[in-house]
Design a protein around this motif. Sequence first.
Motif, PDB file in Angstrom:
ATOM      1  N   ASP A  10       0.852  -1.180   0.000  1.00  0.00           N
ATOM      2  CA  ASP A  10       0.000   0.000   0.000  1.00  0.00           C
ATOM      3  C   ASP A  10       0.893   1.236   0.000  1.00  0.00           C
ATOM      4  OD1 ASP A  10      -2.444  -1.411   0.129  1.00  0.00           O
ATOM      5  OD2 ASP A  10      -2.176  -1.686   2.284  1.00  0.00           O
ATOM      6  N   THR A  11       0.395   2.330  -0.535  1.00  0.00           N
ATOM      7  CA  THR A  11       1.176   3.564  -0.628  1.00  0.00           C
ATOM      8  C   THR A  11       1.673   4.020   0.739  1.00  0.00           C
ATOM      9  OG1 THR A  11      -0.129   4.224  -2.548  1.00  0.00           O
ATOM     10  CG2 THR A  11       1.137   5.939  -1.488  1.00  0.00           C
ATOM     11  N   GLU A  12       0.817   3.905   1.765  1.00  0.00           N
ATOM     12  CA  GLU A  12       1.179   4.373   3.098  1.00  0.00           C
ATOM     13  C   GLU A  12       2.329   3.573   3.706  1.00  0.00           C
ATOM     14  OE1 GLU A  12      -2.207   2.967   2.770  1.00  0.00           O
ATOM     15  OE2 GLU A  12      -2.624   4.802   1.681  1.00  0.00           O
ATOM     16  N   ALA A  13       2.518   2.346   3.264  1.00  0.00           N
ATOM     17  CA  ALA A  13       3.550   1.473   3.828  1.00  0.00           C
ATOM     18  C   ALA A  13       4.642   1.168   2.800  1.00  0.00           C
ATOM     19  CB  ALA A  13       2.911   0.179   4.315  1.00  0.00           C
ATOM     20  N   LEU A  14       4.879   2.081   1.897  1.00  0.00           N
ATOM     21  CA  LEU A  14       5.832   1.853   0.812  1.00  0.00           C
ATOM     22  C   LEU A  14       7.245   1.630   1.337  1.00  0.00           C
ATOM     23  CD1 LEU A  14       6.529   1.773  -2.190  1.00  0.00           C
ATOM     24  CD2 LEU A  14       6.705   4.260  -2.136  1.00  0.00           C
ATOM     25  N   ASP A  15       7.839   0.507   0.941  1.00  0.00           N
ATOM     26  CA  ASP A  15       9.225   0.186   1.261  1.00  0.00           C
ATOM     27  C   ASP A  15       9.900  -0.202  -0.051  1.00  0.00           C
ATOM     28  OD1 ASP A  15      11.683  -0.761   2.077  1.00  0.00           O
ATOM     29  OD2 ASP A  15      10.880  -2.426   3.257  1.00  0.00           O
ATOM     30  N   CYS A  16      10.609   0.738  -0.636  1.00  0.00           N
ATOM     31  CA  CYS A  16      11.245   0.498  -1.935  1.00  0.00           C
ATOM     32  C   CYS A  16      12.352  -0.546  -1.857  1.00  0.00           C
ATOM     33  CB  CYS A  16      11.803   1.804  -2.501  1.00  0.00           C
ATOM     34  SG  CYS A  16      10.511   2.936  -3.040  1.00  0.00           S
ATOM     35  N   ASN A  17      12.729  -0.952  -0.663  1.00  0.00           N
ATOM     36  CA  ASN A  17      13.773  -1.960  -0.489  1.00  0.00           C
ATOM     37  C   ASN A  17      13.206  -3.361  -0.282  1.00  0.00           C
ATOM     38  OD1 ASN A  17      15.925  -0.053  -0.627  1.00  0.00           O
ATOM     39  ND2 ASN A  17      15.375   0.595   1.430  1.00  0.00           N
ATOM     40  N   ALA A  18      11.917  -3.536  -0.438  1.00  0.00           N
ATOM     41  CA  ALA A  18      11.284  -4.836  -0.191  1.00  0.00           C
ATOM     42  C   ALA A  18      11.633  -5.859  -1.263  1.00  0.00           C
ATOM     43  CB  ALA A  18       9.770  -4.677  -0.102  1.00  0.00           C
ATOM     44  N   GLY A  19      12.124  -5.425  -2.400  1.00  0.00           N
ATOM     45  CA  GLY A  19      12.496  -6.324  -3.485  1.00  0.00           C
ATOM     46  C   GLY A  19      13.198  -5.542  -4.570  1.00  0.00           C
ATOM     47  N   LEU A  20      13.568  -6.227  -5.626  1.00  0.00           N
ATOM     48  CA  LEU A  20      14.189  -5.523  -6.748  1.00  0.00           C
ATOM     49  C   LEU A  20      13.232  -4.500  -7.350  1.00  0.00           C
ATOM     50  CD1 LEU A  20      16.053  -8.466  -8.524  1.00  0.00           C
ATOM     51  CD2 LEU A  20      17.024  -6.661  -7.083  1.00  0.00           C
ATOM     52  N   GLY A  21      11.962  -4.798  -7.248  1.00  0.00           N
ATOM     53  CA  GLY A  21      10.908  -3.880  -7.663  1.00  0.00           C
ATOM     54  C   GLY A  21       9.729  -4.100  -6.740  1.00  0.00           C
ATOM     55  N   VAL A  22       8.856  -3.120  -6.626  1.00  0.00           N
ATOM     56  CA  VAL A  22       7.654  -3.260  -5.812  1.00  0.00           C
ATOM     57  C   VAL A  22       6.451  -2.768  -6.608  1.00  0.00           C
ATOM     58  CG1 VAL A  22       8.827  -3.080  -3.585  1.00  0.00           C
ATOM     59  CG2 VAL A  22       7.972  -1.020  -4.681  1.00  0.00           C
ATOM     60  N   ALA A  23       5.302  -3.349  -6.299  1.00  0.00           N
ATOM     61  CA  ALA A  23       4.040  -2.920  -6.893  1.00  0.00           C
ATOM     62  C   ALA A  23       3.267  -2.187  -5.806  1.00  0.00           C
ATOM     63  CB  ALA A  23       3.251  -4.118  -7.398  1.00  0.00           C
ATOM     64  N   VAL A  24       2.865  -0.954  -6.091  1.00  0.00           N
ATOM     65  CA  VAL A  24       2.186  -0.120  -5.105  1.00  0.00           C
ATOM     66  C   VAL A  24       0.724   0.021  -5.498  1.00  0.00           C
ATOM     67  CG1 VAL A  24       2.186   2.101  -3.926  1.00  0.00           C
ATOM     68  CG2 VAL A  24       4.337   1.123  -4.731  1.00  0.00           C
ATOM     69  N   ARG A  25      -0.167  -0.356  -4.578  1.00  0.00           N
ATOM     70  CA  ARG A  25      -1.612  -0.257  -4.823  1.00  0.00           C
ATOM     71  C   ARG A  25      -2.078   1.186  -4.710  1.00  0.00           C
ATOM     72  NH1 ARG A  25      -1.770  -4.035  -0.575  1.00  0.00           N
ATOM     73  NH2 ARG A  25      -1.898  -6.162  -1.328  1.00  0.00           N
ATOM     74  N   GLU A  26      -3.063   1.530  -5.524  1.00  0.00           N
ATOM     75  CA  GLU A  26      -3.783   2.804  -5.412  1.00  0.00           C
ATOM     76  C   GLU A  26      -2.873   4.027  -5.363  1.00  0.00           C
ATOM     77  OE1 GLU A  26      -7.215   3.301  -5.557  1.00  0.00           O
ATOM     78  OE2 GLU A  26      -7.084   1.220  -6.231  1.00  0.00           O
ATOM     79  N   CYS A  27      -1.993   4.135  -6.341  1.00  0.00           N
ATOM     80  CA  CYS A  27      -1.140   5.309  -6.461  1.00  0.00           C
ATOM     81  C   CYS A  27      -2.009   6.481  -6.908  1.00  0.00           C
ATOM     82  CB  CYS A  27      -0.044   5.050  -7.490  1.00  0.00           C
ATOM     83  SG  CYS A  27       0.821   6.534  -8.017  1.00  0.00           S
ATOM     84  N   GLN A  28      -1.938   7.579  -6.196  1.00  0.00           N
ATOM     85  CA  GLN A  28      -2.725   8.751  -6.566  1.00  0.00           C
ATOM     86  C   GLN A  28      -2.045   9.482  -7.715  1.00  0.00           C
ATOM     87  OE1 GLN A  28      -5.766   9.407  -5.353  1.00  0.00           O
ATOM     88  NE2 GLN A  28      -5.855  10.947  -6.937  1.00  0.00           N
ATOM     89  N   ALA A  29      -2.743   9.608  -8.813  1.00  0.00           N
ATOM     90  CA  ALA A  29      -2.257  10.345  -9.977  1.00  0.00           C
ATOM     91  C   ALA A  29      -3.051  11.638 -10.108  1.00  0.00           C
ATOM     92  CB  ALA A  29      -2.429   9.495 -11.236  1.00  0.00           C
ATOM     93  N   ASP A  30      -2.653  12.480 -11.015  1.00  0.00           N
ATOM     94  CA  ASP A  30      -3.337  13.758 -11.227  1.00  0.00           C
ATOM     95  C   ASP A  30      -4.817  13.579 -11.542  1.00  0.00           C
ATOM     96  OD1 ASP A  30      -0.931  15.039 -10.826  1.00  0.00           O
ATOM     97  OD2 ASP A  30      -0.515  15.302 -12.962  1.00  0.00           O
ATOM     98  N   ILE A  31      -5.168  12.499 -12.262  1.00  0.00           N
ATOM     99  CA  ILE A  31      -6.562  12.321 -12.679  1.00  0.00           C
ATOM    100  C   ILE A  31      -7.276  11.228 -11.887  1.00  0.00           C
ATOM    101  CG2 ILE A  31      -6.102  13.188 -14.992  1.00  0.00           C
ATOM    102  CD1 ILE A  31      -6.348  10.242 -15.941  1.00  0.00           C
ATOM    103  N   GLY A  32      -6.675  10.767 -10.814  1.00  0.00           N
ATOM    104  CA  GLY A  32      -7.294   9.735  -9.996  1.00  0.00           C
ATOM    105  C   GLY A  32      -6.315   8.618  -9.703  1.00  0.00           C
ATOM    106  N   PRO A  33      -6.716   7.650  -8.887  1.00  0.00           N
ATOM    107  CA  PRO A  33      -5.793   6.587  -8.500  1.00  0.00           C
ATOM    108  C   PRO A  33      -5.568   5.563  -9.608  1.00  0.00           C
ATOM    109  CG  PRO A  33      -7.926   6.228  -7.501  1.00  0.00           C
ATOM    110  CD  PRO A  33      -8.005   7.551  -8.210  1.00  0.00           C
ATOM    111  N   ALA A  34      -4.328   5.114  -9.723  1.00  0.00           N
ATOM    112  CA  ALA A  34      -3.992   3.994 -10.602  1.00  0.00           C
ATOM    113  C   ALA A  34      -4.058   2.736  -9.746  1.00  0.00           C
ATOM    114  CB  ALA A  34      -2.603   4.175 -11.188  1.00  0.00           C
TER     115      ALA A  34
END
Length: 95
Positions: free
Chosen positions: A30-54
């Motif tokens: 989740d965005t609130e618990a983002l840890d970019c070191n959790a893996g080589l890459g991470v997938a983040v739920r509900e990223c807020q974009a300019d036109i709404g969440p992805a």
Amino acid sequence: MSPDLNQNPEQVARDRIDSRLLAAGWPVQDTEALDCNAGLGVAVRECQADIGPADHVLIAERQATGVVEANPGYWGAKLTMVEEQSEGCVKEMPM
């Protein structure tokens, strides 16, 4: 009883996407618990974009590298909206 019976179609789609991302080696967070070191890459739920969440933003080396959107199949002609969400996420992602 299947857990899908108590979920709306959007929740079912997100659960399927989460499981497929995990199987492909992308820790899902989740965005609130983002840890970019959790893996080589991470997938983040509900990223807020300019036109709404992805639905999901894929981050590798602290850079947004992709967006996964769960949209109905008949949306094939509306992919410009997904493109706009992708651009917004790249600008807004908290690192």
